[in-house]
Each structure stands twice: as structure tokens, then as C-alpha cells.
Design a protein around this motif. Structure first.
Motif, PDB file in Angstrom:
ATOM      1  N   MET A  18      -9.430   2.124  -3.967  1.00  0.00           N
ATOM      2  CA  MET A  18      -8.229   2.946  -4.184  1.00  0.00           C
ATOM      3  C   MET A  18      -7.794   2.889  -5.636  1.00  0.00           C
ATOM      4  N   LYS A  29      -5.405  10.386  -0.342  1.00  0.00           N
ATOM      5  CA  LYS A  29      -4.703  10.674   0.909  1.00  0.00           C
ATOM      6  C   LYS A  29      -5.627  10.534   2.110  1.00  0.00           C
ATOM      7  N   THR A  32      -6.690   6.956   2.593  1.00  0.00           N
ATOM      8  CA  THR A  32      -5.600   6.142   3.130  1.00  0.00           C
ATOM      9  C   THR A  32      -5.511   6.309   4.630  1.00  0.00           C
ATOM     10  N   THR A  35      -8.340   4.496   6.264  1.00  0.00           N
ATOM     11  CA  THR A  35      -8.136   3.051   6.222  1.00  0.00           C
ATOM     12  C   THR A  35      -7.106   2.612   7.251  1.00  0.00           C
ATOM     13  N   LEU A  89       1.483   2.723   5.803  1.00  0.00           N
ATOM     14  CA  LEU A  89       0.569   3.509   4.961  1.00  0.00           C
ATOM     15  C   LEU A  89       0.675   4.986   5.303  1.00  0.00           C
ATOM     16  N   MET A  93       2.022   8.207   2.943  1.00  0.00           N
ATOM     17  CA  MET A  93       1.232   9.389   2.580  1.00  0.00           C
ATOM     18  C   MET A  93       2.113  10.588   2.290  1.00  0.00           C
ATOM     19  N   ASN A  99       0.839   7.057  -5.924  1.00  0.00           N
ATOM     20  CA  ASN A  99       0.373   6.827  -4.575  1.00  0.00           C
ATOM     21  C   ASN A  99      -0.672   5.743  -4.451  1.00  0.00           C
ATOM     22  N   ASN A 100      -1.693   5.781  -5.327  1.00  0.00           N
ATOM     23  CA  ASN A 100      -2.777   4.836  -5.064  1.00  0.00           C
ATOM     24  C   ASN A 100      -2.365   3.399  -5.343  1.00  0.00           C
ATOM     25  N   VAL A 103      -0.848   2.064  -2.135  1.00  0.00           N
ATOM     26  CA  VAL A 103      -1.864   1.754  -1.129  1.00  0.00           C
ATOM     27  C   VAL A 103      -2.624   0.490  -1.510  1.00  0.00           C
TER      28      VAL A 103
END
Lengths: 481, 114
Positions: A18, A29, A32, A35, A89, A93, A99-100, A103
Motif C-alpha cells: 500500500m 481502493k 483495500t 484486504t 478499513l 474507503m 488514503n494509502n 490503510v
């Protein structure tokens, strides 16, 4: 072949991937989401029993590698952890933050907490204990405000002190027993030795820091209050399970030994103080997230007291309450997040949200009743067990304090519910509310958590059946005169 | 014995610095001193008069275990140094951000709770 290490290795690998996907929002996205699905499956792939990396007892039992212990009790904790992690998580989203990074840090946190819960060797535990404090500070920094940076820096400075002291404690234990493997170390602790007392005391300092027991309750509550709602849900999950993991290790090492009784009293006192301080501070707050943060501390006190009692029933009740607390408090933090999308989290500026989001209000009300210990929700079941455990060892005063704290919780929760959903507001505010959208993914997560509150409340044996075996193994029955 | 006394002194100096010096940079330096004290204590308990615990490929495992100092503590110290360095790096980065905002490094300003 045993896939147990995948619980720790898979999230770490995904975290690195990520991190490399910086700026590719779509890829992040989808990955995620994938995962989050895989995380739910992770607790079921390992086999029960001990797992050793790079051998065990290589030369005369002196050199031994990383060790993990997996059993149904730990599985129950990790199932809950993975469920909350994937819901958070999924909620994240829908949010446009960096964002990353969010995560990455959440996955690192997931890996560290599962390692702390599984660990059967103290140094492995220490390494992940340090990582979790960086992760928590990092998750707070994500909200980007100046207050968040201050809270995070405070947390890290105190954290480095506590972690260094905990390492000193591990050094003492290593010096007096010659091993770091917990199952082996237990055999060397039978004779009392001042060095072992020092080690135990410093381990308790680390425990108090990691789980936000006094004297660290203020910095921890600040940390929860300064981050975004769904991130706070993650953070409080981490600290509850650090508490469970470390407490189980302390009990496994020392429970039943004659010199443990005074440390026992210290642990119970810390738990009771956390309960009382948390709820008193919560009654004073005018910020919704801060109120919830102090309740998280207070409920942590319940968990610590239950586990510190050290009887099988106390241990079961403690772990069960940790699991329940994580579920309903995450629901409450998600509710706070949904509200803060409308208009901040200052209780005096909110109001009149009930007609706009009746379903959310109902679900939040369920979670609020659960945290105050009202049947038929899950909070009632575990608080009842905790009170029963306190009565069983002939400490009715602890049961009484638990009930009084529950009443305080109920009062402040209902105050917040009135101020947010029921208090009448003027036309202008209503128009302002209607302009802003409710995050749908957060509502979905809230629904799942509320459903769990009710299901576990109706049938607590769903969870407690997992816990009894391990609790009987490390618990000791006794009764004060 | 000397190493234990030194490590005790380092731990005490570190704790004093963290809690009583009103400068974030000095607090972070004190944390480093505290960490070094703990590392020294770890190394010292593992020392038994043996050689450096590096296992060469042609030395059998039981000979290595007899002749070298206790290798576990060295592994611990190495790991701890790495973790500590990353913690300090993050803390220094955040103090730079806060310094830019407040133009001071005083702990009573930067770390103040409100």
C-alpha cells in the motif's frame, strides 16, 4: 503446514505494498477492499498450539527464537480484531484522506496487535509494543490538525519512556531467569528474587501505558479525541487488546505465585482508578469525542479489574468485556464520525438530528444502552459476569463500584443522546444539516456492529465458549476472608 | 559492576531530562540517553567473559554457545536500536512541524494540553 504466522506477515506485506502505491487512488481502493475481506478469514487459517521460528531450546534451552501460542481464547480476540479492522478499513474507503497512509498504518497496527496477543516470548512482544505506539501516533497525525500533532508528540515522548522502562523490566526478568520464552520462564520464577519484583513492576508500567490506565489516562484519551471518528474506533481497539495481551502474559507468568499478591492489588487498584477517573472526566466533557474517549478509559478499567482478579471467571469476564467493549465503542465512535460529518463534535452546537437520521440514532442508542449495561445487549452480559467474579473472590466493594460507574456511564451517554439527536434546533441549522451527506459505508459498519451487540447479548456463549479453557489453565481459584 | 552503575546513571539522567527539562529537543536527547542506559544494561547481563557472539559458518553450534557471550542480548540490543532510531526520527519530524507553527521549542508551549 501451519499458516499461523500469516496473521502477522500478511498485513505487514500488504502495508508495504500500500505504501508503494502512493497516489494511485483507484488501485488503493480495490486493494483495500480485498484486504479487508482477507483479514476476516485470517484467524481461521492457523492451527492451535505452539509455533516456533528458528527453533526452540537450541543449546541447553538457552537460545530460542520467536514463539507464538495460538488457542481458542486468542482466536476469539483476533476474530474481533480482524472484524473491527476490516469494518474500519471499509469505512475509510469512503473518506478522502491521505488514503494509502491510513490503510498502511491500520494494517501495521493489526499486525502488531495480533503479534502482541499471540506472543509467547517477551522480546517479540516488546518490538511490536514499540511499533504500535508509532502506529497510534501516526494515525493521529493523519487528521493533520495542530492539536493532533501535539497529542501525538506527547504520546510518543511518554511512550518512549514507558517502553524503555518496560525493556529494563524485560532485562531484569532475563537476568534472573536466563530466558525470554514465557512458557520456559515460568519455571524459573518460583523462588522470589528482588530482581523479579523490579521486572514485574516495570512490566506493569508498560501495561498501564499501552492500555491507558492511570497515570497515562489523559494522554490516551487526548489521542482518541484528536483523531477522526473511525480512526478512534481503531485506536481504542488497539489499546484494549494490548491490555488483554499483556495482562494474559503477566497472569501466565506470575499468577498463583506467593509474591504476586501485592502486584495483584496494584493491578486491581489501577483498574478501579481507571474506571472511576474515566467516568468522572467523561461527565465533565462538552466535546462528544472526548466524552467517548474517557468512557473508553473507564471501560478499560473494567477489563483490567476483571483480568487482575486472576480467577478463571474473572479472566473470562475480562476478555469477554474487552471484546464487547471494542464492538459497542467502535459503534459509538462511528456514530460520532457520522455526526461530525454534519457539524463538528461540540455537544452545545449540535441538536435535532433525529428526524434526519432515525436509523443511525436507533443504532447509536442500542450501543449506548450496551455500554451502560442494560439487558439484552452484550454490555450487560459481561458486566454481570465481572460483578459475579468480584463477588466470587469476596470483594463485593468492587462490584458496587462497577455498578455505580455504570450509572455514571448511563447518565453521560443519555445526556449526549439528548444534546445530539433530540434537542430542538432552529430552521437555519436544519438547512445546514441537509446540505451535507451521511457517509454510507460508515452506516453499514455501524449496522454490523449493532447487530453483533444484540446477537452476543442474546447468546453470550458464542464468545465465552472460546475463552474457558485458557482461563482455567492460567487462572487460580481463591477467596478472600 | 561498573557497567551496571553507568547504566543506572544513564537511566536516571534520562528520566530527569525527560521530565524536568523544558525543551522538546533536549527531552528527545534525554530519551536517547535513557535508551542507551537500558541497552548497556542488556549488554552487561549477557557478558560472561566470552568472545564476540558472531557465529562463523565453520564453528559448530555447541562450541559457539560455550565460547561466546550470550548472543540473545546482542540481538535484542540491535533490534532496540533500530526501533529507537525510528521513534526518534518521527518525534524530531513532528517537533519541526510544531516549531514552524509556534517559533519555539519550549515543552510548556508545544506540549501544552488544552
Amino acid at each position: 503446514m501451519n499458516f499461523l504466522p500469516m496473521i502477522i506477515v500478511f498485513p505487514l506485506i500488504m502495508a508495504i505494498i500500500m505504501n508503494l502505491l502512493h497516489g494511485k487512488e483507484k488501485a488503493v481502493k480495490y486493494l483495500t477492499f480485498a484486504t479487508a475481506i482477507v483479514l476476516i478469514a485470517l484467524p481461521f487459517i492457523g492451527e492451535y498450539g505452539y509455533y516456533y521460528f528458528s527453533g526452540h531450546g537450541v543449546v541447553d534451552g538457552w537460545i530460542s527464537g520467536i514463539a507464538y501460542l495460538y488457542n481458542p481464547a486468542k482466536q476469539a480476540v483476533i476474530i474481533t480484531l480482524s472484524l473491527i479492522a476490516s469494518l474500519v478499513l471499509i469505512t475509510g474507503m469512503g473518506e478522502k484522506l491521505k488514503n494509502n497512509m491510513f490503510v498502511t498504518l491500520s494494517l501495521m497496527g493489526f499486525a502488531s496487535i495480533s503479534a502482541i496477543v499471540l506472543a509467547d516470548d517477551i522480546f517479540n512482544l516488546y518490538v511490536f509494543f514499540e511499533i504500535i505506539s508509532i502506529v497510534q501516533a501516526g494515525l493521529v497525525f493523519l487528521s493533520g490538525t495542530e492539536e493532533a500533532y501535539k497529542a501525538g508528540l506527547r504520546y510518543m515522548i511518554i511512550g518512549s519512556v514507558a517502553a524503555a522502562l518496560m525493556l529494563l523490566g524485560i532485562t531484569f526478568l532475563l537476568a534472573s531467569t536466563g530466558t525470554l520464552n514465557i512458557s520456559d520462564m515460568k519455571h524459573h520464577l518460583l523462588t522470589d528474587n528482588p530482581m523479579v519484583y523490579g521486572g514485574l513492576l516495570l512490566l506493569i508500567v508498560g501495561l498501564a501505558y499501552g492500555s491507558g490506565l492511570p497515570p497515562f489516562h489523559n494522554i490516551k484519551a487526548d489521542l482518541y479525541a484528536r483523531s477522526k471518528g473511525f480512526i478512534s474506533a481503531m485506536l481504542q481497539t488497539y489499546s484494549k487488546f494490548v491490555l488483554v495481551g499483556l495482562m494474559l502474559i503477566i497472569l501466565k507468568l506470575f499468577n498463583g505465585l506467593s509474591y504476586f499478591s501485592s502486584a495483584h492489588a496494584v493491578l486491581i487498584a489501577l483498574g478501579v482508578l481507571a474506571m472511576v477517573f474515566g467516568v468522572v472526566m467523561a461527565l465533565l466533557q462538552s466535546d462528544y469525542k472526548k466524552l467517548l474517549a474517557y468512557h473508553a478509559i473507564s471501560q478499560g478499567g473494567y477489563v483490567a479489574t476483571g483480568l487482575a482478579l486472576g480467577t478463571p471467571l474473572g479472566i473470562v469476564a475480562g476478555i469477554f468485556h474487552a471484546i464487547n467493549h471494542v464492538i459497542y465503542k467502535s459503534a459509538l465512535f462511528l456514530g460520532a464520525y457520522i455526526v461530525s460529518c454534519k457539524r463538528g463534535s461540540n455537544l452545545h452546537k449540535l441538536g435535532g438530528l433525529l428526524p434526519l437520521m432515525p436509523y443511525v440514532a436507533f443504532m447509536v442508542l442500542c450501543a449506548k444502552l450496551a455500554i451502560s449495561g442494560v439487558p439484552p445487549f452484550n454490555g450487560f452480559q459481561s458486566k454481570w459476569m465481572l460483578a459475579e467474579a468480584a463477588m466470587q473472590v469476596n470483594m463485593p466493594e468492587i462490584a458496587i463500584i462497577m455498578i455505580i460507574v455504570s450509572i455514571g456511564t448511563f447518565v453521560s451517554m443519555m445526556k449526549a443522546f439528548y444534546l445530539i439527536y433530540l434537542k430542538p434546533v432552529d430552521e437555519e441549522t436544519l438547512k445546514e444539516y441537509q446540505g451535507k451527506e451521511v457517509p454510507k459505508l460508515a452506516v453499514f459498519s455501524l449496522f454490523v456492529l449493532t447487530a453483533l451487540c444484540i446477537i452476543i447479548g442474546l447468546d453470550p456463549s458464542l464468545i465465552t465458549n472460546y475463552l474457558w479453557d485458557y482461563a482455567r489453565e492460567i487462572g487460580v481459584n481463591y477467596c478472600l476472608k | 559492576m561498573a557497567s551496571f552503575i553507568t547504566s543506572g546513571l544513564l537511566v536516571v539522567i534520562g528520566l530527569y531530562g525527560v521530565f524536568f527539562v523544558d525543551n522538546v529537543l533536549k527531552k528527545i536527547i534525554a530519551l536517547e540517553i535513557l535508551g542507551s542506559g537500558v541497552n548497556l544494561a542488556l549488554i552487561a547481563i549477557g557478558y560472561n567473559g566470552g568472545t564476540i557472539p558472531i557465529k562463523l559458518p565453520n564453528v559448530p553450534l555447541n562450541v559457539f554457545a560455550k565460547e561466546s557471550a550470550y548472543p540473545l542480548t546482542h540481538a535484542l540490543v540491535l533490534t532496540n536500536i533500530v526501533i529507537e532510531a525510528s521513534m526518534l526520527a518521527v518525534m524530531l519530524g513532528v517537533s519541526i512541524i510544531l516549531y514552524k507553527k509556534y517559533k519555539t521549542l519550549k515543552g510548556s508551549v508545544i506540549l501544552k494540553e488544552d
